[in-house]
Motif scaffolding. Structure first.
Motif, short mmCIF file in Angstrom:
data_model
loop_
_atom_site.label_atom_id
_atom_site.label_comp_id
_atom_site.label_asym_id
_atom_site.label_seq_id
_atom_site.Cartn_x
_atom_site.Cartn_y
_atom_site.Cartn_z
N LEU A 1 6.47 -12.03 -8.35
CA LEU A 1 5.87 -12.63 -9.54
C LEU A 1 6.93 -13.38 -10.34
N ASP A 2 6.49 -14.38 -11.07
CA ASP A 2 7.40 -15.08 -11.96
C ASP A 2 7.70 -14.21 -13.18
N PRO A 3 8.86 -14.41 -13.82
CA PRO A 3 9.21 -13.59 -14.98
C PRO A 3 8.36 -13.94 -16.20
N ASP A 4 8.13 -12.93 -17.02
CA ASP A 4 7.47 -13.11 -18.32
C ASP A 4 6.15 -13.85 -18.22
N THR A 5 5.32 -13.44 -17.26
CA THR A 5 4.03 -14.12 -17.05
C THR A 5 2.83 -13.20 -17.19
N ALA A 6 3.04 -11.95 -17.58
CA ALA A 6 1.93 -11.00 -17.69
C ALA A 6 1.94 -10.33 -19.05
N ASP A 7 0.76 -10.24 -19.64
CA ASP A 7 0.60 -9.47 -20.87
C ASP A 7 0.28 -8.01 -20.57
N VAL A 8 -0.39 -7.80 -19.44
CA VAL A 8 -0.81 -6.45 -19.04
C VAL A 8 -0.61 -6.31 -17.54
N VAL A 9 -0.04 -5.19 -17.13
CA VAL A 9 0.08 -4.86 -15.71
C VAL A 9 -0.57 -3.51 -15.47
N VAL A 10 -1.44 -3.46 -14.48
CA VAL A 10 -2.03 -2.19 -14.04
C VAL A 10 -1.64 -1.96 -12.59
N ALA A 11 -1.51 -0.71 -12.20
CA ALA A 11 -1.08 -0.41 -10.83
C ALA A 11 -1.64 0.92 -10.38
N ASN A 12 -2.24 0.90 -9.19
CA ASN A 12 -2.67 2.13 -8.53
C ASN A 12 -1.99 2.15 -7.16
N PRO A 13 -0.68 2.47 -7.15
CA PRO A 13 0.10 2.36 -5.92
C PRO A 13 -0.08 3.58 -5.01
N PRO A 14 0.46 3.53 -3.80
CA PRO A 14 0.51 4.75 -2.97
C PRO A 14 1.39 5.78 -3.69
N TYR A 15 0.86 6.96 -3.95
CA TYR A 15 1.64 7.91 -4.75
C TYR A 15 1.52 9.37 -4.31
N VAL A 16 0.77 9.66 -3.28
CA VAL A 16 0.62 11.06 -2.86
C VAL A 16 1.87 11.49 -2.10
N PRO A 17 2.50 12.60 -2.47
CA PRO A 17 3.66 13.08 -1.72
C PRO A 17 3.26 13.40 -0.27
N SER A 18 4.11 13.02 0.66
CA SER A 18 3.83 13.31 2.06
C SER A 18 3.73 14.82 2.26
N GLY A 19 2.80 15.24 3.10
CA GLY A 19 2.60 16.66 3.33
C GLY A 19 1.59 17.30 2.41
N ALA A 20 1.02 16.51 1.48
CA ALA A 20 0.01 17.07 0.57
C ALA A 20 -1.25 17.45 1.35
N ASP A 21 -1.94 18.46 0.85
CA ASP A 21 -3.18 18.92 1.46
C ASP A 21 -4.33 18.03 0.98
N LEU A 22 -4.88 17.22 1.88
CA LEU A 22 -5.89 16.25 1.51
C LEU A 22 -7.17 16.46 2.30
N SER A 23 -8.26 15.90 1.80
CA SER A 23 -9.55 16.05 2.46
C SER A 23 -9.60 15.22 3.74
N PRO A 24 -10.51 15.57 4.66
CA PRO A 24 -10.65 14.77 5.89
C PRO A 24 -10.98 13.31 5.61
N GLU A 25 -11.74 13.06 4.54
CA GLU A 25 -12.09 11.68 4.21
C GLU A 25 -10.83 10.84 3.97
N VAL A 26 -9.85 11.43 3.29
CA VAL A 26 -8.61 10.70 3.01
C VAL A 26 -7.75 10.59 4.26
N ILE A 27 -7.57 11.71 4.94
CA ILE A 27 -6.68 11.73 6.10
C ILE A 27 -7.17 10.80 7.20
N GLU A 28 -8.47 10.82 7.47
CA GLU A 28 -9.01 10.08 8.60
C GLU A 28 -9.37 8.64 8.28
N TYR A 29 -9.68 8.34 7.02
CA TYR A 29 -10.26 7.03 6.74
C TYR A 29 -9.48 6.18 5.74
#
Length: 291
Positions: free
Chosen positions: A177-205
Motif C-alpha cells: 500500500l502507499d503511505p498515508d492513504t488510509a483513514d481506517v484499517v480493518v484486518a481479520n488475518p490468520p491468527y489461530v495458533p498451530s495445534g489448536a483444537d478446532l472443529s471438523p468444519e475448520v480443519i477440513e474446509y
C-alpha cells in the motif's frame, strides 16, 4: 409436516455433533424450499424431489461440511457473500469489527478504508455497503481466495462496486500500500495458533493459510502492524481481530512498534477477547514498515 421434518433433521445433525442442529436444520429446509427461514411455518410441504435434495444436504452437513458451502452463501452484516472451497467462511463474531468501523467512518468525511486479509471480501463489501461515502481497498494474497473476493465484488451494485478495489498482495510486505492513504484499517488475518483444537468444519474446509498464524498465532499479525502504520494517516485508526488467547500479545506488539496510541483490547458480544483497536500517532519510527 415441515415441523416434523425439521425436528427429524435437527436430531440427525445433533447425532453427528453439529453445534447448532436446530438452526442448521431450519436453514437447510428453507434452502431446499427456496424461502426465508422466517417463512417456514407458512411454507408448503416438501415435494418428493425436495425431500431427496434435503437428504443430500443433511448427509453433507452431517459429514461436517459447512452449512455455508451447502447453501452456497454466507450472511455478514448487510451483505450475502458467495463462499465455497478455497475461502474462509466469515463468522458473525467479526461483525464486531464491522460495527466499530462503521462508527469510526461516521466521524470522517469520505473515509478511505483498507481491509487486510480480505478473504471473501466480507468486511470490505459490508463497510462499502454501510458507509456510502467510503472508498474501500481489499487486500488478499491467496489466489484461491482472490477468486471468491473478486466474484463477490462483481456481485455488488454498481454504486458500491465503483468504490471497491482489490489488491493482490502480502500484508507482511512493505510495498503493498502507499503511505498515508488510509483513514481506517480493518484486518481479520490468520491468527489461530498451530495445534489448536478446532472443529471438523475448520480443519477440513477452511483454508489453513487463512486460519493459522504460526505457533503463537502472531506470524502474520506482527509484520502486518508495520504495514498498518505505513498506510494509516496520522490520527487514523485500525482494528485487528485475533485469537481469544492472544489479545495481550497484539496489544504488546502495537505498543512495541511505537506508532500507535489509544490501544484497546475489545470483546465480542459473547464477552470473548476478539479484536484490538489503536490510533496512528502523529509521528512514527523510521522503520515503521518493518515493525
Amino acid at each position: 409436516m415441515n415441523r416434523a421434518v425439521i425436528a427429524a433433521a435437527a436430531d440427525r445433525l445433533a447425532a453427528a455433533g453439529v453445534d447448532s442442529p436446530r438452526v442448521d436444520a431450519e436453514l437447510l429446509v428453507a434452502h431446499v424450499l427456496g424461502v426465508d427461514r422466517g417463512r417456514l411455518i407458512a411454507a408448503a410441504d416438501l415435494t418428493d424431489t425436495q425431500t431427496a435434495l434435503l437428504d443430500t444436504c443433511l448427509d453433507r452437513r452431517a459429514a461436517r461440511e459447512p452449512l455455508q458451502h451447502i447453501v452456497g452463501s454466507a450472511s455478514f452484516g448487510p451483505v450475502d457473500l458467495v463462499v465455497g472451497r478455497g475461502v474462509f467462511v466469515p463468522r458473525p463474531e467479526t461483525e464486531a469489527i464491522l460495527e466499530w468501523a462503521g462508527a469510526v467512518c461516521a466521524s470522517v468525511d469520505n473515509p478511505r478504508v483498507v481491509d487486510l486479509c480480505s478473504g471473501s471480501g466480507a468486511l470490505a463489501i459490508a463497510v462499502a455497503t454501510m458507509v456510502p461515502d467510503a472508498t474501500v481497498v481489499a487486500v488478499e494474497n491467496d489466489p484461491d481466495a482472490l477468486i471468491w473476493l473478486r466474484a463477490n465484488v462483481t456481485r455488488t451494485d454498481d454504486g458500491i462496486r465503483r468504490r471497491l478495489s482489490v489488491v493482490h498482495g502480502d500484508v507482511r510486505a512493505p510495498d503493498v500500500l502507499d503511505p498515508d492513504t488510509a483513514d481506517v484499517v480493518v484486518a481479520n488475518p490468520p491468527y489461530v495458533p498451530s495445534g489448536a483444537d478446532l472443529s471438523p468444519e475448520v480443519i477440513e474446509y477452511d483454508p489453513a493459510v487463512a486460519v493459522f498464524g504460526g505457533v503463537d498465532g502472531m506470524s502474520v499479525i506482527t509484520p502486518m502492524i508495520g504495514l498498518i502504520a505505513h498506510a494509516l494517516v496520522p490520527g487514523g485508526r485500525c482494528a485487528i481481530e485475533h485469537d481469544d488467547t492472544t489479545a495481550d500479545l497484539v496489544v504488546a506488539e502495537l505498543r512495541r512498534h511505537g506508532a500507535f496510541d489509544e490501544i484497546e483490547a475489545r470483546t465480542d458480544l459473547a464477552g470473548r477477547p476478539r479484536y484490538v483497536t489503536a490510533r496512528r500517532t502523529a509521528e512514527a519510527p523510521d522503520d515503521d514498515v518493518q515493525g
